[in-house]
Design a protein around this motif. Structure first.
Motif, PDB file in Angstrom:
ATOM      1  N   LEU A  59      56.487  38.623 -76.830  1.00  0.00           N
ATOM      2  CA  LEU A  59      56.798  38.652 -78.258  1.00  0.00           C
ATOM      3  C   LEU A  59      56.821  40.078 -78.792  1.00  0.00           C
ATOM      4  O   LEU A  59      57.825  40.537 -79.342  1.00  0.00           O
ATOM      5  CB  LEU A  59      55.786  37.823 -79.040  1.00  0.00           C
ATOM      6  N   ILE A  60      55.691  40.792 -78.666  1.00  0.00           N
ATOM      7  CA  ILE A  60      55.570  42.102 -79.290  1.00  0.00           C
ATOM      8  C   ILE A  60      54.524  42.925 -78.556  1.00  0.00           C
ATOM      9  O   ILE A  60      53.593  42.378 -77.956  1.00  0.00           O
ATOM     10  CB  ILE A  60      55.213  41.962 -80.794  1.00  0.00           C
ATOM     11  N   TYR A  61      54.681  44.244 -78.637  1.00  0.00           N
ATOM     12  CA  TYR A  61      53.771  45.180 -77.975  1.00  0.00           C
ATOM     13  C   TYR A  61      53.297  46.216 -78.981  1.00  0.00           C
ATOM     14  O   TYR A  61      54.092  46.727 -79.777  1.00  0.00           O
ATOM     15  CB  TYR A  61      54.510  45.848 -76.821  1.00  0.00           C
ATOM     16  N   PHE A  62      52.008  46.499 -78.960  1.00  0.00           N
ATOM     17  CA  PHE A  62      51.414  47.548 -79.790  1.00  0.00           C
ATOM     18  C   PHE A  62      50.846  48.647 -78.895  1.00  0.00           C
ATOM     19  O   PHE A  62      50.197  48.378 -77.884  1.00  0.00           O
ATOM     20  CB  PHE A  62      50.263  46.985 -80.635  1.00  0.00           C
ATOM     21  N   GLN A  63      51.076  49.871 -79.323  1.00  0.00           N
ATOM     22  CA  GLN A  63      50.366  51.010 -78.761  1.00  0.00           C
ATOM     23  C   GLN A  63      49.626  51.638 -79.939  1.00  0.00           C
ATOM     24  O   GLN A  63      50.251  52.194 -80.845  1.00  0.00           O
ATOM     25  CB  GLN A  63      51.332  51.999 -78.108  1.00  0.00           C
ATOM     26  N   GLY A  64      48.307  51.532 -79.929  1.00  0.00           N
ATOM     27  CA  GLY A  64      47.579  51.882 -81.145  1.00  0.00           C
ATOM     28  C   GLY A  64      47.969  50.900 -82.228  1.00  0.00           C
ATOM     29  O   GLY A  64      48.013  49.694 -81.998  1.00  0.00           O
ATOM     30  N   ASN A  65      48.263  51.421 -83.413  1.00  0.00           N
ATOM     31  CA  ASN A  65      48.661  50.566 -84.536  1.00  0.00           C
ATOM     32  C   ASN A  65      50.174  50.420 -84.678  1.00  0.00           C
ATOM     33  O   ASN A  65      50.639  49.697 -85.560  1.00  0.00           O
ATOM     34  CB  ASN A  65      48.101  51.124 -85.844  1.00  0.00           C
ATOM     35  N   PRO A  86      56.102  49.658 -80.935  1.00  0.00           N
ATOM     36  CA  PRO A  86      57.376  50.200 -80.479  1.00  0.00           C
ATOM     37  C   PRO A  86      58.319  49.165 -79.887  1.00  0.00           C
ATOM     38  O   PRO A  86      59.501  49.444 -79.707  1.00  0.00           O
ATOM     39  CB  PRO A  86      56.953  51.221 -79.421  1.00  0.00           C
ATOM     40  N   ASP A  87      57.823  47.982 -79.589  1.00  0.00           N
ATOM     41  CA  ASP A  87      58.676  46.958 -79.004  1.00  0.00           C
ATOM     42  C   ASP A  87      58.387  45.620 -79.679  1.00  0.00           C
ATOM     43  O   ASP A  87      57.361  45.002 -79.420  1.00  0.00           O
ATOM     44  CB  ASP A  87      58.469  46.867 -77.491  1.00  0.00           C
ATOM     45  N   LYS A  88      59.323  45.197 -80.528  1.00  0.00           N
ATOM     46  CA  LYS A  88      59.202  43.904 -81.213  1.00  0.00           C
ATOM     47  C   LYS A  88      60.309  42.968 -80.746  1.00  0.00           C
ATOM     48  O   LYS A  88      60.603  41.965 -81.396  1.00  0.00           O
ATOM     49  CB  LYS A  88      59.341  44.071 -82.725  1.00  0.00           C
ATOM     50  N   SER A  89      60.918  43.302 -79.636  1.00  0.00           N
ATOM     51  CA  SER A  89      62.151  42.639 -79.237  1.00  0.00           C
ATOM     52  C   SER A  89      62.004  41.151 -78.957  1.00  0.00           C
ATOM     53  O   SER A  89      62.991  40.418 -78.966  1.00  0.00           O
ATOM     54  CB  SER A  89      62.735  43.330 -78.000  1.00  0.00           C
ATOM     55  N   GLY A  90      60.786  40.688 -78.707  1.00  0.00           N
ATOM     56  CA  GLY A  90      60.587  39.289 -78.367  1.00  0.00           C
ATOM     57  C   GLY A  90      60.316  38.373 -79.541  1.00  0.00           C
ATOM     58  O   GLY A  90      60.290  37.148 -79.380  1.00  0.00           O
ATOM     59  N   LEU A  91      60.133  38.918 -80.731  1.00  0.00           N
ATOM     60  CA  LEU A  91      59.874  38.060 -81.890  1.00  0.00           C
ATOM     61  C   LEU A  91      61.106  37.186 -82.136  1.00  0.00           C
ATOM     62  O   LEU A  91      62.208  37.701 -82.324  1.00  0.00           O
ATOM     63  CB  LEU A  91      59.554  38.898 -83.122  1.00  0.00           C
ATOM     64  N   PRO A  92      60.941  35.863 -82.159  1.00  0.00           N
ATOM     65  CA  PRO A  92      62.107  34.968 -82.199  1.00  0.00           C
ATOM     66  C   PRO A  92      62.848  34.935 -83.520  1.00  0.00           C
ATOM     67  O   PRO A  92      64.033  34.594 -83.539  1.00  0.00           O
ATOM     68  CB  PRO A  92      61.504  33.594 -81.857  1.00  0.00           C
ATOM     69  N   TYR A  99      52.192  37.147 -76.280  1.00  0.00           N
ATOM     70  CA  TYR A  99      53.123  36.311 -75.531  1.00  0.00           C
ATOM     71  C   TYR A  99      53.037  34.891 -76.072  1.00  0.00           C
ATOM     72  O   TYR A  99      52.045  34.501 -76.691  1.00  0.00           O
ATOM     73  CB  TYR A  99      52.765  36.283 -74.036  1.00  0.00           C
ATOM     74  N   ARG A 100      54.068  34.127 -75.783  1.00  0.00           N
ATOM     75  CA  ARG A 100      54.082  32.717 -76.167  1.00  0.00           C
ATOM     76  C   ARG A 100      54.348  31.902 -74.906  1.00  0.00           C
ATOM     77  O   ARG A 100      55.200  32.269 -74.088  1.00  0.00           O
ATOM     78  CB  ARG A 100      55.156  32.461 -77.215  1.00  0.00           C
ATOM     79  N   GLN A 101      53.625  30.788 -74.792  1.00  0.00           N
ATOM     80  CA  GLN A 101      53.795  29.925 -73.631  1.00  0.00           C
ATOM     81  C   GLN A 101      54.027  28.505 -74.100  1.00  0.00           C
ATOM     82  O   GLN A 101      53.121  27.857 -74.639  1.00  0.00           O
ATOM     83  CB  GLN A 101      52.562  29.990 -72.727  1.00  0.00           C
ATOM     84  N   SER A 102      55.245  28.022 -73.910  1.00  0.00           N
ATOM     85  CA  SER A 102      55.556  26.643 -74.242  1.00  0.00           C
ATOM     86  C   SER A 102      55.076  25.746 -73.112  1.00  0.00           C
ATOM     87  O   SER A 102      54.845  26.192 -71.993  1.00  0.00           O
ATOM     88  CB  SER A 102      57.058  26.475 -74.465  1.00  0.00           C
TER      89      SER A 102
END
Lengths: 115, 113
Positions: A46-52, A55-61, A35-38
């Motif tokens: 930002l991004i989520y990992f399950q193992g390596n 599956p969810d990179k939707s928050g990368l700006p 996560y990012r906190q301004s």
């Protein structure tokens, strides 16, 4: 360690440089989140990992941001060609599994300052 | 769209009084809610959570209330102590997704001695 560990705790860099932020999750936790906190704001996913896998990179700006996780443990968030708007606290969290009832435990964060 | 917000940015209470921190959410698909406490220079610390099939959940000195009709969440802290001074965030997530949390902006709780 007992908790989520992040390094460095503080990072000052010049605009245009690349930075790497590290997260050591709680041992045995399969899910890892960045996560990012301004300043004075809530946390932004930002991004989520399950193992390596991520599956969810939707928050990368932008495509300047990337992350990887190896061995189902340590994760690195890389920001290329840093910009001043990248200045923020970057927080990592881990949980025993994905979704719902799996409480996310946070590290203390890396404070990134881009000059 | 998805958003979680708080009604007041700052709440000031006297030591020993009860505190109530409010939160509104807009995503009706969210079915899991969490309150975190963040002290200066630290990461968020889990306080209490609640699922959408519940209206109320109690912990040690804290109670979370969920009103799904008006999409409202509140955190009640009993006998507020100086150590409770921090920023409090509510967060939501649908059980069906990856578990990513959607955070509100936070409420700063100031406890006066």
């Amino acid at each position: 360690g007992a908790g989520v560990s992040q390094s460095p705790s503080n990072k000052v860099t010049e605009k245009g440089k690349d930075v790497e932020l590290r997260c050591d999750p709680i041992s045995g936790h399969t899910a890892l989140y960045w996560y990012r906190q301004s300043l004075g704001q809530g946390l932004e996913f930002l991004i989520y990992f399950q193992g390596n896998s991520a599956p969810d990179k939707s928050g990368l700006p932008s495509d300047r941001f990337s992350a990887e996780r190896t061995g189902g443990s340590v994760s690195t968030l890389t920001i290329q060609r840093t910009q001043q708007e990248d200045s923020a606290v970057y927080l990592c969290a881990s949980s025993p599994g994905q979704g719902g009832k799996n409480i996310q435990y946070f590290g203390a964060g890396t404070r990134l300052s881009v000059l | 769209g998805e958003s979680v917000g708080l009604h007041l940015p700052t709440l000031s209470v006297q030591e020993g009084d009860n505190s109530i921190i409010n939160c509104a959410y807009s995503n009706s698909a969210s079915d899991y809610f969490i309150w975190y406490k963040q002290e200066s220079g630290k990461g968020p610390q889990f306080i209490i959570d609640i699922r959408s099939n519940m209206d109320k959940r109690q912990g040690q000195r804290v109670t979370v209330l969920l009103n799904k009709t008006v999409k409202h969440l509140s955190l009640q802290i009993a006998a507020t102590q100086p150590g409770d001074s921090a920023v409090y965030f509510c967060a939501e997530t649908p059980l069906s997704n990856t578990g990513k949390l959607i955070f509100g902006q936070g409420t700063t709780l100031q406890v006066k001695p």
